[in-house]
Enzyme design. Structure first.
Site, PDB file in Angstrom:
ATOM      1  N   SER A 406       7.000  -4.951   6.096  1.00 28.04           N
ATOM      2  CA  SER A 406       8.131  -5.653   5.474  1.00 28.04           C
ATOM      3  C   SER A 406       9.432  -4.880   5.637  1.00 28.04           C
ATOM      4  O   SER A 406      10.497  -5.444   5.438  1.00 28.04           O
ATOM      5  CB  SER A 406       7.863  -5.904   4.007  1.00 28.04           C
ATOM      6  OG  SER A 406       7.224  -4.815   3.425  1.00 28.04           O
ATOM      7  N   HIS A 427       6.437 -10.956  10.326  1.00 25.02           N
ATOM      8  CA  HIS A 427       6.619 -10.700   8.887  1.00 25.02           C
ATOM      9  C   HIS A 427       6.427 -11.994   8.113  1.00 25.02           C
ATOM     10  O   HIS A 427       7.281 -12.883   8.129  1.00 25.02           O
ATOM     11  CB  HIS A 427       8.026 -10.123   8.658  1.00 25.02           C
ATOM     12  CG  HIS A 427       8.304  -9.780   7.232  1.00 25.02           C
ATOM     13  ND1 HIS A 427       9.576  -9.825   6.701  1.00 25.02           N
ATOM     14  CD2 HIS A 427       7.477  -9.444   6.210  1.00 25.02           C
ATOM     15  CE1 HIS A 427       9.517  -9.497   5.425  1.00 25.02           C
ATOM     16  NE2 HIS A 427       8.254  -9.279   5.101  1.00 25.02           N
TER      17      HIS A 427
HETATM   18  P1  NAI Z   1      -2.309  -4.278  -0.024  1.00 21.20           P
HETATM   19  O1  NAI Z   1      -2.313  -2.932  -0.574  1.00 21.20           O
HETATM   20  O2  NAI Z   1      -2.556  -5.441  -0.906  1.00 21.20           O
HETATM   21  O3  NAI Z   1      -3.397  -4.393   1.198  1.00 21.20           O
HETATM   22  C1  NAI Z   1      -3.486  -3.436   2.234  1.00 21.20           C
HETATM   23  C2  NAI Z   1      -4.946  -3.446   2.699  1.00 21.20           C
HETATM   24  O4  NAI Z   1      -5.002  -2.701   3.909  1.00 21.20           O
HETATM   25  C3  NAI Z   1      -5.886  -2.774   1.703  1.00 21.20           C
HETATM   26  O5  NAI Z   1      -6.914  -3.676   1.397  1.00 21.20           O
HETATM   27  C4  NAI Z   1      -6.450  -1.584   2.477  1.00 21.20           C
HETATM   28  O6  NAI Z   1      -7.811  -1.357   2.198  1.00 21.20           O
HETATM   29  C5  NAI Z   1      -6.265  -2.026   3.914  1.00 21.20           C
HETATM   30  N1  NAI Z   1      -6.174  -0.933   4.879  1.00 21.20           N
HETATM   31  C6  NAI Z   1      -5.494   0.202   4.754  1.00 21.20           C
HETATM   32  N2  NAI Z   1      -5.641   0.952   5.853  1.00 21.20           N
HETATM   33  C7  NAI Z   1      -6.433   0.256   6.702  1.00 21.20           C
HETATM   34  C8  NAI Z   1      -6.947   0.468   8.018  1.00 21.20           C
HETATM   35  N3  NAI Z   1      -6.679   1.582   8.674  1.00 21.20           N
HETATM   36  N4  NAI Z   1      -7.733  -0.490   8.581  1.00 21.20           N
HETATM   37  C9  NAI Z   1      -8.017  -1.609   7.898  1.00 21.20           C
HETATM   38  N5  NAI Z   1      -7.538  -1.890   6.653  1.00 21.20           N
HETATM   39  C10 NAI Z   1      -6.779  -0.963   6.071  1.00 21.20           C
HETATM   40  O7  NAI Z   1      -0.902  -4.435   0.691  1.00 21.20           O
HETATM   41  P2  NAI Z   1      -0.114  -5.783   1.043  1.00 21.20           P
HETATM   42  O8  NAI Z   1       0.787  -6.107  -0.077  1.00 21.20           O
HETATM   43  O9  NAI Z   1      -1.051  -6.792   1.552  1.00 21.20           O
HETATM   44  O10 NAI Z   1       0.817  -5.240   2.233  1.00 21.20           O
HETATM   45  C11 NAI Z   1       0.311  -5.107   3.550  1.00 21.20           C
HETATM   46  C12 NAI Z   1       1.493  -5.040   4.503  1.00 21.20           C
HETATM   47  O11 NAI Z   1       2.244  -6.252   4.378  1.00 21.20           O
HETATM   48  C13 NAI Z   1       2.492  -3.921   4.193  1.00 21.20           C
HETATM   49  O12 NAI Z   1       3.018  -3.457   5.401  1.00 21.20           O
HETATM   50  C14 NAI Z   1       3.574  -4.618   3.351  1.00 21.20           C
HETATM   51  O13 NAI Z   1       4.811  -3.997   3.431  1.00 21.20           O
HETATM   52  C15 NAI Z   1       3.600  -5.948   4.048  1.00 21.20           C
HETATM   53  N6  NAI Z   1       4.137  -7.054   3.239  1.00 21.20           N
HETATM   54  C16 NAI Z   1       3.859  -7.168   1.913  1.00 21.20           C
HETATM   55  C17 NAI Z   1       4.360  -8.238   1.177  1.00 21.20           C
HETATM   56  C18 NAI Z   1       4.032  -8.428  -0.280  1.00 21.20           C
HETATM   57  O14 NAI Z   1       4.710  -9.266  -0.931  1.00 21.20           O
HETATM   58  N7  NAI Z   1       3.050  -7.759  -0.795  1.00 21.20           N
HETATM   59  C19 NAI Z   1       5.221  -9.265   1.811  1.00 21.20           C
HETATM   60  C20 NAI Z   1       5.403  -9.060   3.225  1.00 21.20           C
HETATM   61  C21 NAI Z   1       4.891  -7.984   3.912  1.00 21.20           C
END
Ligand code: NAI
Ligand code: 3HC
Length: 711
Positions: A406, A427
């Site tokens: 993001s 994104h």
């Molecule tokens: P989250 O913390 O809910 O999920 C991340 C997941 O990635 C976790 O389940 C973790 O176990 C997994 N993970 C970590 N390292 C890994 C690896 N090496 N291989 C496989 N899985 C792995 O985070 P969220 O909120 O889903 O964010 C994910 C990405 O999306 C980030 O880059 C964030 O900035 C971006 N994002 C988030 C938004 C939001 O509103 N939460 C909106 C738009 C983008």
């Protein structure tokens, strides 16, 4: 030739031909009228058949001509339709494909309507802030009854052939040669003598249907104007003789055509289509066909992205670090689908089919056969770079490698990678299976193929795409940052969160900024601020610490039951005295004497913070066109579409007024409010953002600069 004529056994067949959607432009209308004159004068012609070429009947009136005076001597659509109704010879319409707006209206003026199985009809004018202004509000209720007409016109949604037949819009569905069948029907209708016109049919008043419809409408001043006028016009069909009803419809159409709400929605219609055009990615740029996508990370975003892809008909492989996280993600997807099925969005079979296209695992090898990989792991650069390093070894040479980051710089993620040309930002916005915006972020090495593939993906999964050049926060979040900062400053100076939310919700956002922070999670911003601090990237302008204080208390928002607001079991936000005390303490700590802040000041500072940053994003080429920014805010942050987006809104205010207000704010609140150079430039020549085409806002709009930016 906008209208092709051919005589088939006494039937004059007229085929609309104005690609891509046979929009009924002045040329088409003139050609139609000339054909009617010829056909009526030709004694060998016993009837007319109207059809469309290019696989479509027509997308309706030519929206590009709205608000413009047509060339002299050009008939308007209602005039052509009146001629069809007044004709001594019958008309049959052969509907193959889409018949929207004026396309359905001209069909309703014909004696018979024959459709192919592909036929779909709609009166979507309400999406343009308008109503069907060529007889649709008077003839449709005569075909379907008022309740169905209200539903079709207020939703603007397409109706497929079987339902159109059921509702009495179509008289038949032809599975064979549609044109031949239509000609045969025209001949038999002619031999019956009298015309059978909807205008002669009575309308049953159905008062309950109107009461129910009105009860559903948004307030006129909050984007609901067209809805109210649609109901008024349809109701006129039950109260007035046909011609008077037509007259009333026309008056209401003209009123809406002049409204800001309609101008804004028409701006959105065209901006949405322009946003998919990237100068560096000409039509015909090769793409990687995407059928299988690997999603890495099954957290908040990964699960939503997997659902959006499966809903778009794609095969999805979900990968997590270990089983526990994987089952958590899988359970979340199943729970969300069950909720969608309960709401009737999908049938049980539809849910099973979507889940059937998903597989789950803990090995990145699942990416080996993927056409596209979307990484959605923690927002940590090192973790992301490690994932991309592995993908470099695992993935097919033509696969596209995307990150859902993001805020992180795509160039930093791609740094040192031999696959930098295939690396791109995709994104999504939370919840990813609901929010329609897809921000496509190009790095300095990203190839045209990767961008073109991403644009095609957006269309496949029903997302609206906007292309941004990588920078901190891209287009949407980059502009959200000063908006967020300003909401906090207003609260430090004297407003309360509920004041700011009230003003922005009255402006048209479904949810004010503070409620939005609580929904997305205050911890997301907290983690980003802490990371920036750790990287020594201090914000150019002081960031408020109110959010940090709340997070230190474990108040992350809805997910912890409390954030800026406290939430009851129905998730209703309640102002919390503890937060008010925290805010007052923060003002005292900063030495700020709290003061009364007017709603106007709140709106002005929130909106101009966004507009000024938008102008800077245009100056440095992060955003290609002002309209792209409007689309990003409407589909990413639910900016009210009836206001057209922040840049369109700024044009509505007038850029000299915007410049002067920014200057005033800079004198009072600091240099960060200084008007962007682009605003100075445009205001100086009484210009508008709307005057700017692709890259025309670049600070140095020279060919060389453009060439320098093309990779
Ligand atoms: P989250 O913390 O809910 O999920 C991340 C997941 O990635 C976790 O389940 C973790 O176990 C997994 N993970 C970590 N390292 C890994 C690896 N090496 N291989 C496989 N899985 C792995 O985070 P969220 O909120 O889903 O964010 C994910 C990405 O999306 C980030 O880059 C964030 O900035 C971006 N994002 C988030 C938004 C939001 O509103 N939460 C909106 C738009 C983008
Ligand atoms: N007038 C002018 N241009 C139109 C148009 C219209 N009614 N409908 C589509 N176009 C243009 C688009 O801007 C686009 O142009 P571009 O290639 O330069 O970007 C091109 O046609 C193709 O459009 P899409 O990308 O949307 O093509 P799709 O195949 O995805 O969809 C469609 C086709 C379903 C017809 C869709 O374009 C659409 O929904 N169009 C608008 C339909 C509509 O609102 N009709 C009502 C018009 S108002 C009216 O009829 C008033 C009457 O009541 C008096």
């Amino acid at each position: 030739m906008p209208v092709h004529r051919s005589l088939r056994d006494g039937v004059l067949v007229l085929e609309l031909d104005n690609p891509p959607v046979n929009a009924m432009s002045p040329d088409v209308l003139s050609a139609l009228l000339a054909a009617i004159d010829e056909g009526e004068a030709d004694t060998t012609v016993c009837a007319f058949v109207l059809a469309g070429r290019n696989g479509i009947f027509t997308g309706g009136a030519d929206i590009r001509w709205f608000g413009k005076a047509p060339p002299p001597g050009t008939p308007l659509l209602p005039e052509v339709i009146a001629r069809i109704e007044a004709s001594p010879k019958p008309w049959v319409v052969a509907l193959d494909g889409t018949a929207f707006g004026g396309g359905l209206e001209i069909s309703l003026a014909c004696d018979r309507r024959l459709g192919s199985p592909r036929a779909r009809v709609a009166l979507p004018e309400i999406n343009l802030g308008l109503l069907p202004g060529a007889g649709g509000t008077q003839r449709l209720p005569r075909a379907t009854g008022c309740a169905a007409a209200l539903r079709i016109i207020l939703s603007g949604a397409p109706v497929k052939a079987p339902e159109a037949l059921e509702l009495g819009i179509l008289d038949g569905i032809e599975n064979g040669d549609l044109l031949a069948a239509a000609c045969a029907l025209a001949k038999s209708t002619a031999s019956n003598g009298a015309r059978t016109l909807l205008s002669a049919q009575p309308v049953d008043p159905e008062p309950a249907a109107f009461a129910a419809a009105r009860a559903q409408l948004a307030p006129a001043e909050r984007g609901g104007l067209a809805g109210h006028r649609c109901v008024d016009a349809i109701e006129a069909s039950t109260r007035l003789p046909f011609e008077a009803g037509l007259q009333r419809e026309r008056e209401l159409f003209i009123e809406l055509l002049g409204s800001e709400q309609s101008k804004s929605r028409i701006h959105v219609f065209f901006s949405e289509r322009e946003a998919a055009k990237v100068p560096e990615v000409p039509a015909g740029t090769p793409v990687t066909p995407v059928r299988t996508v690997c999603v890495i990370g099954a957290g908040t975003m990964g699960t939503g992205i997997a659902m959006a892809l499966a809903n778009g008909g794609l095969t999805v492989r979900v990968v997590e670090t270990q089983d526990e996280a994987l089952s958590r993600g899988r359970a979340l997807i199943e729970k969300n689908y069950a909720a969608s099925a309960r709401k009737g969005r999908f049938s049980e079979a539809g849910v099973a089919e979507r889940l059937g296209r998903m597989s789950f695992g803990t090995s990145l090898d699942a990416a080996a056969e993927a056409d596209l990989v979307i990484e959605a792991v923690f927002e940590e650069l090192d973790i992301k770079r490690d994932v991309f390093a592995q993908l470099e070894r695992i993935c097919r040479p033509d696969a596209i490698l995307a990150s859902n980051t993001s805020t992180l710089d795509i160039d930093a993620i791609a740094q040192g990678s031999s696959r930098a040309a295939d690396i791109i930002g995709l994104h999504f916005f939370s919840p990813a299976n609901v929010m329609r915006l897809l921000e496509i972020v190009r790095g300095s090495a990203t190839s045209a193929r990767a961008i073109a593939t991403s644009l095609a993906l957006a269309k496949t999964i029903g997302k609206v795409a906007v292309v941004a050049r990588t920078c901190d926060g891209f287009i949407a979040n980059r502009m959200l940052a000063p908006y967020g900062r300003e909401t906090m400053s207003l609260v430090e100076e004297g407003a309360l969160p509920q004041d700011v939310d009230r003003v922005m919700e009255r402006f048209g956002f479904p949810m004010g900024p503070f409620r939005m922070y609580d929904l997305a999670g205050l911890d997301v911003g907290w983690r980003i601020r802490k990371r920036r601090l750790a990287e020594g990237k201090l914000a150019a302008v002081r960031d408020s610490e109110i959010g940090d204080r709340l997070c230190e208390l474990g108040r992350f928002g809805q997910k912890t039951g409390a954030g800026v607001y406290r939430y009851d079991e129905n998730r209703t936000p309640q102002p919390d005295p503890e937060v008010e005390a925290l805010i007052f303490a923060e003002s005292a700590r900063l030495g700020i004497a709290r003061r009364a802040i007017s709603d106007d000041e709140i709106l002005t500072r929130c909106m101009l913070a966004v507009v000024n940053e938008g102008a800077k994003a245009l100056e440095d080429g992060t955003a290609i066109r002002p309209g792209d920014i409007d689309i990003a805010w409407i589909y990413g942050f639910a900016f009210p579409a009836y206001r057209g987006g922040p840049m369109h809104y700024a044009d509505f205010l007038g850029l000299s007024k915007v410049r002067d207000e920014l200057t005033r704010l800079s004198e009072r609140h600091g240099a960060h409010w200084r008007p962007a150079e682009l605003i100075e430039r445009l205001a100086g020549r009484n210009g508008k953002f709307a005057d700017l085409g692709a890259y025309e806002a670049l600070a140095e709009p020279t060919g060389a600069a453009m060439a320098g930016r093309e990779r």
